[in-house]
Scaffold this active site. Structure first.
Site, PDB file in Angstrom:
ATOM      1  N   TYR A 106      35.813  26.877  46.945  1.00  0.00           N
ATOM      2  CA  TYR A 106      36.772  27.485  45.960  1.00  0.00           C
ATOM      3  C   TYR A 106      36.158  27.767  44.767  1.00  0.00           C
ATOM      4  CZ  TYR A 106      40.804  28.617  43.302  1.00  0.00           C
ATOM      5  OH  TYR A 106      41.660  29.345  42.332  1.00  0.00           O
ATOM      6  N   LYS A 203      49.551  27.881  47.542  1.00  0.00           N
ATOM      7  CA  LYS A 203      49.337  28.854  48.703  1.00  0.00           C
ATOM      8  C   LYS A 203      50.407  28.701  49.834  1.00  0.00           C
ATOM      9  CE  LYS A 203      45.889  29.670  45.890  1.00  0.00           C
ATOM     10  NZ  LYS A 203      44.655  29.153  46.136  1.00  0.00           N
TER      11      LYS A 203
HETATM   12  C1  LIG Z   1      43.800  28.480  45.126  1.00  0.00           C
HETATM   13  C2  LIG Z   1      42.656  27.397  45.887  1.00  0.00           C
HETATM   14  C3  LIG Z   1      42.737  26.498  45.207  1.00  0.00           C
HETATM   15  C4  LIG Z   1      43.020  25.949  43.521  1.00  0.00           C
HETATM   16  O1  LIG Z   1      44.483  25.728  43.542  1.00  0.00           O
HETATM   17  P1  LIG Z   1      45.369  26.197  42.371  1.00  0.00           P
HETATM   18  O2  LIG Z   1      46.758  26.023  42.710  1.00  0.00           O
HETATM   19  O3  LIG Z   1      45.097  27.691  41.907  1.00  0.00           O
HETATM   20  O4  LIG Z   1      44.810  25.476  41.069  1.00  0.00           O
HETATM   21  C5  LIG Z   1      41.724  25.127  45.687  1.00  0.00           C
HETATM   22  N1  LIG Z   1      41.212  25.629  46.887  1.00  0.00           N
HETATM   23  C6  LIG Z   1      41.452  26.506  47.692  1.00  0.00           C
HETATM   24  C7  LIG Z   1      40.776  26.702  48.831  1.00  0.00           C
HETATM   25  C8  LIG Z   1      42.380  27.586  46.958  1.00  0.00           C
HETATM   26  O5  LIG Z   1      42.633  28.627  47.764  1.00  0.00           O
END
Ligand SMILES: *Cc1c(COP(=O)(O)O)cnc(C)c1O
Length: 385
Positions: A106, A203
């Site tokens: 990420y 997510k």
């Molecule tokens: C979105 C995401 C993050 C970061 O998370 P946030 O809640 O936006 O800080 C880390 N890893 C993955 C795979 C992501 O999709």
């Protein structure tokens, strides 16, 4: 009990104090020290469960325990975002330590390692392919951990969790897995040999695109203590209201992930047969690189896919013409989202470097939501044609 049951019955389904179905939102920053303290007496061991909300809060605690249970770990921790969960986990290391990571982790994790933590003396090596051989070759005396993410974003590249964890263990280093794309419904890295699992709960875990949150779960109590010390020191904790939202999301995690996965599979199939689509990246499609490894470590291909139109103009036109998917970053929500990596998540990467990584300006990433799959297919089909 199976995961579907644990999502509902995790020890916090009934509030002990009131019988309420669910944990109340304890919107408090501090806690009364109790009668013994007031009387100037010693407070009996174990009487005070909480003292200050940075170190612990009952609503957060309920979510943290549920998360640990779902990932098959011992201790869970909830943070204000996915990146703060990752930063806090990496905070157990110190200047001079070295981390091995995949180069397609990420973007926020990459930035953390490549800029911020580097300034604090935590070095890292970014591998273009993460496998036992590349891991072994990258290990130095000061290496402390391997950080992986599978499937990766946006190419859905697969890393063999079991084999990499085994290589890491042999080398005496920890393995940290970002399990955001799969969730414990589909993939449980701790069972495959990992030591710490992290999530952007923003997510799938939250699942409704209405909260920013992060989770870390450790395999052992000892690692849990180290992560908790950082959580309490940095203080990037998740507030009680947001903990409630994530805990609420968890109750429907399995049905959401499975329904969204079914739609993603239908979209992948449809797109792979469309004349204006050059390639589809989805672990559920026959011939997807690493598809067999993925099938051996996960219970399904997930709800995220990417595809490449034949030209950049077609990708841009698709984004302008779809009605049922928001052009946005993020994924895992109930609404379908279409991301455009070159102008969103990977915009900061120079074009030549993006080309090397295989991230084309004709590429779009889809997070399938809970809309009717036929409606989405009709919408995408019309936009593509
Ligand atoms: C979105 C995401 C993050 C970061 O998370 P946030 O809640 O936006 O800080 C880390 N890893 C993955 C795979 C992501 O999709």
């Amino acid at each position: 009990m199976k995961l579907a049951t644990l999502l509902i019955h995790n020890g916090h389904e009934v509030d002990g104090a009131t019988g309420a179905l669910g944990t109340p939102i304890y919107q408090t920053s501090t806690f009364d020290r109790g009668p013994e303290f007031r009387a100037g007496e010693a407070v009996p061991e174990g009487r005070l469960l909480y003292d200050y909300a940075r170190s612990g809060n009952p609503t957060r605690n309920a979510l943290e325990e549920a998360a640990a249970l779902l990932e098959g770990g011992v201790s869970g921790y909830a943070f204000s975002s996915g990146v703060s969960a990752i930063a806090s986990v990496l905070g157990i290391f110190q200047a001079g330590d070295h981390i091995i990571a995949g180069e397609d982790i990420y973007g926020g994790s990459y930035r953390l390692l490549n800029t911020y933590l580097k300034r604090w003396g935590l070095e890292h090596t970014a591998l273009s392919a993460v496998n036992p051989n590349t891991v072994r070759a990258a290990v130095r005396p000061e290496t402390k951990a391997l950080f992986i993410e599978t499937p990766s974003n946006p190419l859905l590249k697969i890393t063999d969790i079991r084999a990499c964890c085994a290589a890491a263990r042999e080398a005496g280093i920890l393995t940290i897995v970002d399990n955001t794309f799969m969730t414990p419904v589909l993939q449980r890295p701790l069972e495959l040999g990992a030591d710490i699992v992290v999530h952007s709960a923003t997510k799938f875990l939250g699942g409704h695109s209405d909260v920013l949150a992060g989770i870390a779960v450790t395999k052992t109590a000892e690692l849990g203590k180290r992560v908790h010390a950082v959580q309490n020191t940095y203080g990037a904790v998740l507030g009680p209201w947001d903990c409630f939202l994530v805990a609420r999301g968890l109750k429907t995690l399995k049905v959401r992930v499975e329904a969204q996965q079914e739609t993603a599979a239908r979209l992948a199939d449809f797109l792979s047969r469309h004349r204006n689509v050059e390639a589809v990246y989805y672990p559920g499609l026959p011939g997807h690189p690493g598809g067999e490894v993925h099938a051996a470590q996960a219970d399904g291909p997930g709800a995220v896919l990417s595809f490449k139109t034949r030209t950049e103009e077609q990708a841009q036109a698709f984004l302008g013409r779809i009605h049922l998917a928001a052009p946005a970053v993020s994924l895992g929500g109930v609404e379908t989202i279409a991301s455009y990596p070159v102008r969103m998540s990977h915009a900061a990467i120079p074009a030549a470097e993006r080309d090397r990584l295989g991230i084309s300006p004709a590429m779009i990433r889809i997070s399938a939501g809970l809309e009717d799959a036929d409606d989405l297919i009709a919408d995408f089909g019309a936009a593509l044609s």
